[in-house]
Design a protein around this motif. Structure first.
Motif, mmCIF file in Angstrom:
data_model
loop_
_atom_site.group_PDB
_atom_site.id
_atom_site.type_symbol
_atom_site.label_atom_id
_atom_site.label_comp_id
_atom_site.label_asym_id
_atom_site.label_seq_id
_atom_site.Cartn_x
_atom_site.Cartn_y
_atom_site.Cartn_z
ATOM 1 N N ALA A 117 3.124 7.349 -6.167
ATOM 2 C CA ALA A 117 3.598 6.002 -6.499
ATOM 3 C C ALA A 117 3.779 5.955 -8.009
ATOM 4 O O ALA A 117 3.225 6.793 -8.732
ATOM 5 N N VAL A 118 4.553 5.007 -8.495
ATOM 6 C CA VAL A 118 4.732 4.877 -9.943
ATOM 7 C C VAL A 118 3.371 4.666 -10.594
ATOM 8 O O VAL A 118 2.571 3.831 -10.153
ATOM 9 N N THR A 119 3.074 5.439 -11.641
ATOM 10 C CA THR A 119 1.759 5.380 -12.268
ATOM 11 C C THR A 119 1.877 5.215 -13.782
ATOM 12 O O THR A 119 2.074 6.203 -14.511
ATOM 13 N N LEU A 120 1.759 4.010 -14.251
ATOM 14 C CA LEU A 120 1.752 3.770 -15.697
ATOM 15 C C LEU A 120 0.518 4.395 -16.332
ATOM 16 O O LEU A 120 0.568 4.891 -17.458
ATOM 17 N N ARG A 121 -0.580 4.378 -15.599
ATOM 18 C CA ARG A 121 -1.816 4.990 -16.101
ATOM 19 C C ARG A 121 -1.627 6.497 -16.274
ATOM 20 O O ARG A 121 -2.048 7.081 -17.262
ATOM 21 N N ARG A 141 -6.428 -1.773 0.906
ATOM 22 C CA ARG A 141 -6.578 -0.613 0.018
ATOM 23 C C ARG A 141 -7.942 0.062 0.143
ATOM 24 O O ARG A 141 -8.019 1.280 0.205
ATOM 25 N N PHE A 142 -9.024 -0.705 0.183
ATOM 26 C CA PHE A 142 -10.362 -0.120 0.125
ATOM 27 C C PHE A 142 -11.027 0.047 1.490
ATOM 28 O O PHE A 142 -12.144 0.560 1.554
ATOM 29 N N LEU A 143 -10.393 -0.386 2.566
ATOM 30 C CA LEU A 143 -11.059 -0.415 3.867
ATOM 31 C C LEU A 143 -10.241 0.301 4.933
ATOM 32 O O LEU A 143 -9.012 0.360 4.858
ATOM 33 N N ASN A 172 -10.672 11.117 -0.599
ATOM 34 C CA ASN A 172 -11.595 10.520 -1.559
ATOM 35 C C ASN A 172 -11.263 11.078 -2.947
ATOM 36 O O ASN A 172 -11.638 12.199 -3.289
ATOM 37 N N THR A 173 -10.552 10.292 -3.744
ATOM 38 C CA THR A 173 -10.073 10.780 -5.044
ATOM 39 C C THR A 173 -11.214 11.081 -6.014
ATOM 40 O O THR A 173 -11.012 11.807 -6.993
ATOM 41 N N THR A 226 -7.172 4.311 -3.872
ATOM 42 C CA THR A 226 -6.393 3.074 -3.996
ATOM 43 C C THR A 226 -4.891 3.341 -4.018
ATOM 44 O O THR A 226 -4.101 2.415 -4.196
ATOM 45 N N GLY A 227 -4.494 4.611 -3.848
ATOM 46 C CA GLY A 227 -3.083 4.960 -3.916
ATOM 47 C C GLY A 227 -2.342 4.689 -2.621
ATOM 48 O O GLY A 227 -2.874 4.104 -1.674
ATOM 49 N N ALA A 228 -1.106 5.164 -2.571
ATOM 50 C CA ALA A 228 -0.267 4.923 -1.405
ATOM 51 C C ALA A 228 -0.754 5.694 -0.184
ATOM 52 O O ALA A 228 -0.558 5.264 0.957
#
Length: 237
Positions: free
Chosen positions: A152-156, A18-20, A81-82, A38-40
């Motif tokens: 992606a599904v996002t509960l946040r 995810r981060f690399l 870069n979000t 960190t998303g898809a």
């Protein structure tokens, strides 16, 4: 927003953990970049694409290089870069380049609010006007000629919609702001095929006073800025 110095290009080998991301530079060096997304990242991280990265002079960073943009083999530019989405929206507001959000005298960021332990991305204030709560989302998923959110599904993200509706019901101005950071996207739609609950909530909160704005951006290795408003497409409307 200008990049100083300008971003440097490399070719993407792979993204992982995810981060690399591993890349190879034009002179044949292999580098590991930090990825703030960190998303898809569907369609944004295809091996062989050109990656544009920044370099930090902070000696405490484990990875000095950060993945900022992708240039796809189809010629599209994407900001991966979000963290940049909030910065771009804030800059555009401060420079009075978003007419719908002009006339406010104070701008705050990451302010606690709501009943679900949230922080609002941007809070605008002015005398004799309701407070304006702005939740910023980065749109980079392009499918069949349209931009979709979320990827992606996002509960946040669902929580943020509930919080915005709650503030709207209290008489506040509330805005869901889609920063479209993909040069191939010309309209935005809720991704019902990915997160149907989010799409349902988006329609619901609009009916209850939450505004939705979509703005495109110019993207390059030298800099980025929001440009023009794009249409929101709601199926059935």
């Amino acid at each position: 927003m200008q990049f100083f110095p300008p971003l440097q290009p490399a070719t993407l080998i792979k993204r992982y953990k995810r981060f690399l991301a591993d890349v190879v530079t034009a002179d044949g060096r292999e580098l590991t970049l930090h990825c703030a997304n960190t998303g898809a990242m569907t369609g944004c991280a295809t091996p062989g694409d050109t990656v544009w990265y920044s370099t930090s002079d902070n000696p405490k960073r484990k990875y000095a290089h950060s993945w900022e943009l992708s240039e796809t083999q189809d010629g599209h530019w994407i900001c991966v870069n979000t963290l940049r989405a909030n910065q771009l929206v804030r800059e555009a507001i401060e420079q009075q380049r978003i007419p719908e959000l002009s006339g406010y005298s104070k701008l705050g960021a990451e302010v606690r609010y709501g009943t679900e332990n949230s922080r609002i991305d941007l809070l605008l204030q002015a005398e004799n006007r309701p407070e304006c709560y702005i939740e910023v989302k980065s749109v980079t998923l392009l499918q069949q000629g349209c931009g979709y959110f979320p990827d992606a599904v996002t509960l946040r993200g669902q929580k943020h919609l509930r919080e915005l509706q709650s503030m709207a019901e209290q008489g506040k101005r509330t805005i869901l702001f889609f920063a479209v950071l993909h040069s191939g996207i010309e309209s935005v739609a809720p991704a019902h095929h990915i997160d149907p609950r989010y799409a349902e909530l988006l329609t619901q909160v609009q009916e209850n006073g939450v505004e939705v704005m979509c703005y495109g951006a110019e993207l390059s290795a030298e800099g980025m800025q929001l440009t023009e408003r794009l249409p929101l497409v709601i199926p059935g409307r």
